[in-house]
Design an enzyme around this catalytic site. Sequence first.
Site, PDB file in Angstrom:
ATOM      1  N   HIS A   1     -60.250-100.461  52.944  1.00 50.51           N
ATOM      2  CA  HIS A   1     -61.077-101.006  54.023  1.00 50.51           C
ATOM      3  C   HIS A   1     -60.540-102.386  54.412  1.00 50.51           C
ATOM      4  O   HIS A   1     -60.248-103.211  53.543  1.00 50.51           O
ATOM      5  CB  HIS A   1     -62.526-101.107  53.537  1.00 50.51           C
TER       6      HIS A   1
ATOM      7  N   ILE B   1     -67.104 -89.246  58.131  1.00 49.08           N
ATOM      8  CA  ILE B   1     -67.856 -89.573  56.911  1.00 49.08           C
ATOM      9  C   ILE B   1     -68.055 -88.289  56.103  1.00 49.08           C
ATOM     10  O   ILE B   1     -68.551 -87.287  56.628  1.00 49.08           O
ATOM     11  CB  ILE B   1     -69.187 -90.250  57.275  1.00 49.08           C
ATOM     12  N   LEU B   2     -67.635 -88.335  54.859  1.00 52.25           N
ATOM     13  CA  LEU B   2     -67.749 -87.142  54.005  1.00 52.25           C
ATOM     14  C   LEU B   2     -69.198 -86.949  53.575  1.00 52.25           C
ATOM     15  O   LEU B   2     -69.928 -87.920  53.352  1.00 52.25           O
ATOM     16  CB  LEU B   2     -66.846 -87.299  52.775  1.00 52.25           C
TER      17      LEU B   2
HETATM   18  C1  GRF Z   1     -56.446 -99.530  57.999  1.00 48.71           C
HETATM   19  O1  GRF Z   1     -56.685-100.806  58.496  1.00 48.71           O
HETATM   20  C2  GRF Z   1     -57.437 -99.178  56.931  1.00 48.71           C
HETATM   21  O2  GRF Z   1     -57.868-100.280  56.189  1.00 48.71           O
HETATM   22  C3  GRF Z   1     -58.591 -98.617  57.705  1.00 48.71           C
HETATM   23  O3  GRF Z   1     -57.993 -97.904  58.762  1.00 48.71           O
HETATM   24  C4  GRF Z   1     -56.707 -98.449  59.052  1.00 48.71           C
HETATM   25  C5  GRF Z   1     -55.727 -97.326  58.976  1.00 48.71           C
HETATM   26  O4  GRF Z   1     -54.445 -97.721  59.378  1.00 48.71           O
HETATM   27  N1  GRF Z   1     -59.468 -97.833  56.876  1.00 48.71           N
HETATM   28  P1  GRF Z   1     -53.213 -96.735  59.206  1.00 48.71           P
HETATM   29  O5  GRF Z   1     -53.566 -95.438  59.942  1.00 48.71           O
HETATM   30  O6  GRF Z   1     -52.989 -96.506  57.751  1.00 48.71           O
HETATM   31  O7  GRF Z   1     -52.068 -97.434  59.867  1.00 48.71           O
END
Ligand code: GRF
Length: 194
Positions: free
Chosen positions: A114, A97-98
């Site tokens: 997300h 978390i930034l």
């Molecule tokens: C994704 O599901 C994204 O929405 C979430 O973390 C996951 C990352 O997946 N924040 P990847 O490393 O891009 O495959």
Amino acid sequence: MTKLGGFRKKNIAVFISGTGSNFKNLHKFSLKKNTRFKINLLVCNNKKAKGLIHAKKFKIKTTVINYQNKNKAEKKILYSLKKNKIELICLAGFMKILSKNFIKIFNRKIINIHPSLLPKYKGLNTHEKVIKNNDKFSGCTVHYVNSKLDTGKIILQKKVKVLKNDNPEKLAKRVLKQEHFLYPKALNKVLINL
Ligand code: GRF
């Protein structure tokens, strides 16, 4: 500086912690003629992250940060962002978390993807929550990052239908597929106004 068809490709940094499939996908899009960005830097807090292999293969600069001391880690990241003239940050599976201060410095210039239809299911284990609540739909959201977790202004969302025999793994796979369509689209949208 890359100037194509009347616009300059903006310098972005992608932040990851693990697999980096969104990073890889953004990189693939960045090479297309009509996308408005190029990836100048990959920031990663985990030296074993799979995504680093892709960066190495394509000679994308990396900053790998030891996060034992958050303040020091963020100072190093900020230095690297400045050095590489970064104009926008894309968080893509970055598990740290930034700080408020960091977010303030890059005000409205940090976006995140997300795996849920925000404002539903902020934080972790979104797919488990969707299945447990028998939701008909899940999906993914690209949003601006502010100082409260997963609450910043929504840029784009994509719905994904929850199927009868879904489990969190199956659903995660289908949502991730949609993430790969949504993130480049949302990024281009943001960059039109930057
Ligand atoms: C994704 O599901 C994204 O929405 C979430 O973390 C996951 C990352 O997946 N924040 P990847 O490393 O891009 O495959």
